[in-house]
Write a protein that holds these residues in place. Structure first.
Motif, short mmCIF file in Angstrom:
data_model
loop_
_atom_site.label_atom_id
_atom_site.label_comp_id
_atom_site.label_asym_id
_atom_site.label_seq_id
_atom_site.Cartn_x
_atom_site.Cartn_y
_atom_site.Cartn_z
N ASP A 16 0.81 -1.21 0.00
CA ASP A 16 0.00 0.00 0.00
C ASP A 16 0.85 1.27 0.00
N THR A 17 1.83 1.34 0.88
CA THR A 17 2.65 2.55 0.98
C THR A 17 3.39 2.82 -0.31
N GLU A 18 3.92 1.78 -0.92
CA GLU A 18 4.65 1.97 -2.18
C GLU A 18 3.74 2.48 -3.29
N VAL A 19 2.50 2.00 -3.32
CA VAL A 19 1.54 2.48 -4.31
C VAL A 19 1.20 3.95 -4.04
N GLU A 20 0.99 4.30 -2.78
CA GLU A 20 0.67 5.68 -2.42
C GLU A 20 1.80 6.63 -2.86
N VAL A 21 3.04 6.22 -2.59
CA VAL A 21 4.19 7.05 -2.97
C VAL A 21 4.27 7.21 -4.48
N ALA A 22 4.07 6.12 -5.21
CA ALA A 22 4.16 6.17 -6.67
C ALA A 22 3.05 7.03 -7.25
N ALA A 23 1.84 6.91 -6.71
CA ALA A 23 0.72 7.71 -7.20
C ALA A 23 0.95 9.19 -6.94
N ALA A 24 1.46 9.52 -5.75
CA ALA A 24 1.73 10.92 -5.41
C ALA A 24 2.82 11.50 -6.31
N TYR A 25 3.87 10.70 -6.53
CA TYR A 25 4.95 11.14 -7.42
C TYR A 25 4.41 11.45 -8.82
N ASN A 26 3.52 10.61 -9.29
CA ASN A 26 2.93 10.79 -10.62
C ASN A 26 2.13 12.09 -10.70
N ILE A 27 1.40 12.41 -9.62
CA ILE A 27 0.61 13.65 -9.58
C ILE A 27 1.51 14.87 -9.64
N VAL A 28 2.51 14.91 -8.76
CA VAL A 28 3.38 16.09 -8.69
C VAL A 28 4.21 16.24 -9.96
N ARG A 29 4.63 15.13 -10.54
CA ARG A 29 5.36 15.19 -11.81
C ARG A 29 4.49 15.84 -12.89
N PHE A 30 3.21 15.50 -12.90
CA PHE A 30 2.27 16.08 -13.86
C PHE A 30 2.13 17.58 -13.63
N MET A 31 2.02 17.99 -12.37
CA MET A 31 1.93 19.42 -12.06
C MET A 31 3.17 20.17 -12.54
N LYS A 32 4.34 19.61 -12.28
CA LYS A 32 5.59 20.26 -12.70
C LYS A 32 5.67 20.37 -14.22
N LEU A 33 5.22 19.34 -14.89
CA LEU A 33 5.21 19.34 -16.35
C LEU A 33 4.40 20.51 -16.89
N LEU A 34 3.21 20.70 -16.36
CA LEU A 34 2.34 21.79 -16.81
C LEU A 34 2.92 23.15 -16.46
N ARG A 35 3.42 23.26 -15.23
CA ARG A 35 4.03 24.53 -14.81
C ARG A 35 5.19 24.91 -15.71
N ASP A 36 6.08 23.99 -15.95
CA ASP A 36 7.29 24.30 -16.72
C ASP A 36 6.96 24.61 -18.17
N ALA A 37 5.97 23.90 -18.73
CA ALA A 37 5.56 24.18 -20.11
C ALA A 37 4.97 25.57 -20.23
N ALA A 38 4.14 25.95 -19.25
CA ALA A 38 3.50 27.26 -19.28
C ALA A 38 4.50 28.39 -19.03
N ARG A 39 5.53 28.12 -18.26
CA ARG A 39 6.48 29.17 -17.92
C ARG A 39 7.38 29.57 -19.08
N ASN A 40 7.31 28.85 -20.18
CA ASN A 40 7.98 29.34 -21.39
C ASN A 40 7.37 30.66 -21.84
N SER A 41 6.10 30.87 -21.51
CA SER A 41 5.40 32.10 -21.89
C SER A 41 5.21 33.05 -20.71
N ASN A 42 4.94 32.49 -19.52
CA ASN A 42 4.70 33.31 -18.35
C ASN A 42 5.48 32.73 -17.18
N PRO A 43 6.61 33.37 -16.82
CA PRO A 43 7.47 32.83 -15.75
C PRO A 43 6.80 32.77 -14.39
N ALA A 44 5.66 33.45 -14.23
CA ALA A 44 4.97 33.44 -12.93
C ALA A 44 3.84 32.42 -12.87
#
Length: 777
Positions: A335-363
């Protein structure tokens, strides 16, 4: 000289930062006040005729260096100053604050002497960011509302002190797509539309018609332009990762992610793309880049998930559960390993969107609505960094369970995202501070309006609940507020005291609420000011006492057609063909038990009978009486009214209070239905069963009378006291045929008050084309 007189004497209006659109907006409105003043752009001081008005957005350094303006702190400010020659200066530290400061000057200070501004007057905002969250009228399920004026709505947002605007609504009143017959799932896609409803990538090109995407993108782009006109930062609220058409998954079966539909609301499965696959992540990054190219001033994206056809793989909450593609976890993990992997996947997705958008808007920032992730909670928090923010009702609790009690009815624990979550413990500050050390913000939700409180009613007053929450948020150090539902158009509710309180608090967190309400009552009600205050107190008390017997019916009463469907002891006693008029738009598939049983929906037991008894009796004692008191006060004030303004205010409030009384009576009667029907069915005690039938008889007669009073209000009202669609009835919004639906309800309920209570226990197993009767199964 009064400030408004000085404004009319100006010979020129000078834009110090003409490239900032809100500066131009303010200058235009000043020209409307004084058409004779020349409009100029700053050119080193030349061409200005005194007295003049200077308007600009300035950094604190530039304000001090060039204009001797020294603000305290850096949380945002507006500034108004006059001099002996009647020159006027209007400055702000950010575009999102200029129009708010200007509106305060025009509406609240214009009758003051210019002498009071000779040393300058600062205006600081309580919340650095105050954004609409799930903007009901502009982008979400009520965007087809009759009489909505989109351009003026942005002015309302800016006037109220909002700093942001939510812009990603669909261009059409209903979503694209059609599921199997009698399915309701496609209806959920009308709100919080995902990125692929506006742009495409190389991966999904051609999945949606170009004309459809263009219309949606143009709607979004126009909203963003209107936001910029008033200095607001535009952003988007999306359910992601959302399901994609099966045609795309047939092309790329290896990209199939999680099943994200609710199996009791859908007749075919919906799957999203697995964001564990690098091609899918590239697809999302490309869509974000394409969206930012089209609308480069977008400032944020709020992600809602695990509902309405969206969800993160292997998270432990509805509707996704632990399912998904093959790229994130192995089936033998704990269970714990699945929770960690799922959380990592969520935050990685957030970072992906943030970094892609910051090519146009650094904020650019990406927010995650946290409630669905109670298991993954700590693992997500540990991975967040700057620009990856949260959207929360509370940081003390995890998931939907809050560490806050209902203000009056302690048995009700589910109060999140409602006005009844009217507290925010100062202990939350330590959580906010810990996040801030990592550069992470938390937008805290407040619910001062319609959404998930008393929809479809407009302009219901509960100012003390609103003030409770805003005060607690400020004391706990909240810098970012999410105002659920956005704003109500001022034309819909001209005496919206809740909304004016939000505006007042954003300008002055040390405001005296009693004085503020008294001044508004005097302004709006004149001789009936004391009555207005008494009415507001009584309605606040009624709302504060509402026990929310069944949250989904309180939040989604329209979706379940409570106002227009018969409420009788045996709903099946009314033939199915007679019920089609409301079941067509009911949020229920034909095998969903809620069609005949108010206690259950999609497998959830919403309310136990013993608690139902306590809840409706509590409403009889604590909710209905203060509403009746408010109506009595208003009816007496109607008789005593002398002025036109007073009369208009009283008539406005009468219609809204009558609407609230009907809404509360229906909530009470549905609760009495659960108490009476299920006690009768489950009890063998003759006295208890007889008592249940008495309650149900009175309930039917009460609801018939209630529906008749609501029909009278519908026929006689002169104001927009409820949401009505301009294009047609949908699951989420009633239409102009509302009166005929009420008549049908009344007609069908007559004669059923003495029916024996009954619910088919096998209703869930019914098939519309198959008859099990006589089967040995």
């Amino acid at each position: 000289m009064k400030l408004r007189e000085a404004l009319k004497q100006a010979k020129s209006v000078v834009a110090l930062s003409p490239d900032v659109r809100v500066v131009d907006t303010v200058c235009k409105e000043l020209s409307d006040v004084n058409p004779n003043a020349r409009r100029l752009s700053y050119s080193g001081g030349g061409g200005q005729e005194a007295p003049c008005i200077r308007v600009g957005v300035l950094s604190s350094d530039a304000a001090l260096r060039e204009y001797s303006v020294k603000p305290a702190g850096d949380s945002g400010w507006g500034f108004i100053r006059t001099d002996a020659n009647s020159n006027i200066e209007i400055y702000a530290s950010a575009p999102s604050f200029l129009y708010f400061a200007f509106s305060r000057m025009m509406e609240d200070w214009s009758d003051e002497s210019t002498d009071k501004f000779k040393d300058g007057r600062f205006l600081y905002r309580t919340f650095v960011n105050q954004r609409p969250l799930y903007d009901l009228f502009l982008t979400q399920h009520a965007r087809s509302v009759e009489g909505f004026d989109r351009p003026s709505y942005f002015r309302t947002l800016a006037r109220l002190g909002f700093t942001n605007a939510e812009v990603n609504g669909l261009a059409f009143p209903v979503p694209l797509g059609k599921g199997p017959k009698d399915e309701v799932y496609t209806r959920f896609y009308t709100y919080c539309p995902s990125l692929d409803q506006f742009v495409s990538s190389r991966l999904n090109a051609g999945t949606y018609d170009d004309e459809y995407l263009q219309a949606n993108l143009n709607y979004l782009r126009t909203n963003a332009e209107l936001a910029e006109k008033y200095g607001l930062t535009p952003g988007i609220v999306c359910f992601e990762p959302r399901s994609v058409p099966e045609s795309l998954l047939r092309r790329y079966p290896m990209l199939r992610g999680a099943r994200v539909d609710h199996p009791m609301r859908s007749f075919e499965p919906r799957y999203n793309l697995s964001i564990g696959h690098p091609v899918v992540r590239e697809h999302y990054a490309e869509m974000m880049v394409n969206l930012m190219k089209a609308v480069p001033n977008l400032g944020y994206m709020s992600i809602w998930a695990n509902d309405s056809g969206a969800g993160f793989e292997y998270t432990n909450s509805l509707y996704v559960g632990r399912n998904g593609g093959g790229y994130i976890v192995r089936e033998w993990l704990g269970d714990t390993e699945v929770e960690v992997a799922a959380a990592y996947n969520i935050v990685r997705f957030m970072k992906l969107l943030r970094d892609a958008a910051r090519n146009s808007n650094p904020a650019f920032r990406v927010l995650l609505r946290m409630e669905p992730f109670w298991v993954e909670h700590e693992h997500i928090l540990s991975r967040l960094d700057e620009g990856l923010d949260l959207e929360v009702s509370s940081l003390q609790g995890k998931g939907w369970g809050l560490s806050y009690e209902h203000p009056k009815f302690s048995e009700q624990v589910q109060i999140h995202t409602t006005a009844l979550h009217n507290k925010f413990d100062v202990k939350e500050k330590s959580y906010l501070d810990d996040l801030a050390k990592k550069g992470v913000n938390a937008d805290v939700v407040s619910a001062p309006g319609i959404i998930w409180n008393h929809e479809p009613l407009i302009g219901i007053t509960f100012p003390y609940l609103v003030f409770n929450k805003l005060t607690d948020m400020q004391r706990a150090g909240v810098k970012n507020a999410g105002i659920l539902g956005g704003a109500v158009p001022e034309a819909f509710a001209p005496y919206n005291i809740n909304q004016e309180l939000v505006r007042g608090f954003q300008a002055d967190c040390e405001m005296d609420p009693g004085k503020f309400l008294a001044n508004k009552a005097e302004e709006w009600a004149g001789d009936a000011a004391s009555t207005a205050l008494d009415v507001w107190r009584n309605i606040d008390e009624a709302v504060r006492s509402f026990p929310i017997p069944m949250w989904i019916y309180a939040a989604w009463g329209v979706w379940y057609r409570l106002a227009v469907r018969p409420i009788v002891p045996n709903i099946d006693a009314i033939p199915e063909k007679e019920r089609r008029y409301y079941e067509k738009f009911l949020l229920a598939t034909p095998h969903n038990r809620c069609r005949v049983d108010f206690r259950y929906d999609v497998g959830f037991d919403l309310l136990a009978p013993d608690r139902a008894w306590r809840a409706f009796e509590f409403m009889d004692k604590n909710v209905i009486p203060p509403i009746d008191k408010a109506l009595t006060l208003l009816m007496q004030a109607r008789k005593d009214a002398t002025g036109v303004g007073t009369t208009e205010f009283i008539e406005d409030q009468i219609e809204r209070v009558r609407g609230l009384r009907s809404w509360m009576k229906t909530q009470r009667n549905v609760t009495a239905w659960v108490a009476g029907v299920h006690t009768y069915l489950e009890s063998s005690d003759a006295t208890r069963r007889a008592e249940s039938r008495d309650v149900l008889r009175d309930m039917v007669l009460s609801e018939i009378e209630n529906a008749q009073e609501l029909l009278d209000l519908w026929n006689s009202a002169k104001r927009r006291w409820m949401i009505i669609s301009a294009v047609g009835e949908t699951t989420f919004v009633y239409y102009r045929n509302f009166g005929s639906l009420l008549k049908k309800k009344i007609e069908l309920m007559h004669g059923h008050e003495n029916d024996e209570p009954y619910v088919d226990p096998d209703y869930q197993w019914r098939l519309s084309t198959f008859d099990f009767s006589g089967s040995d199964v």
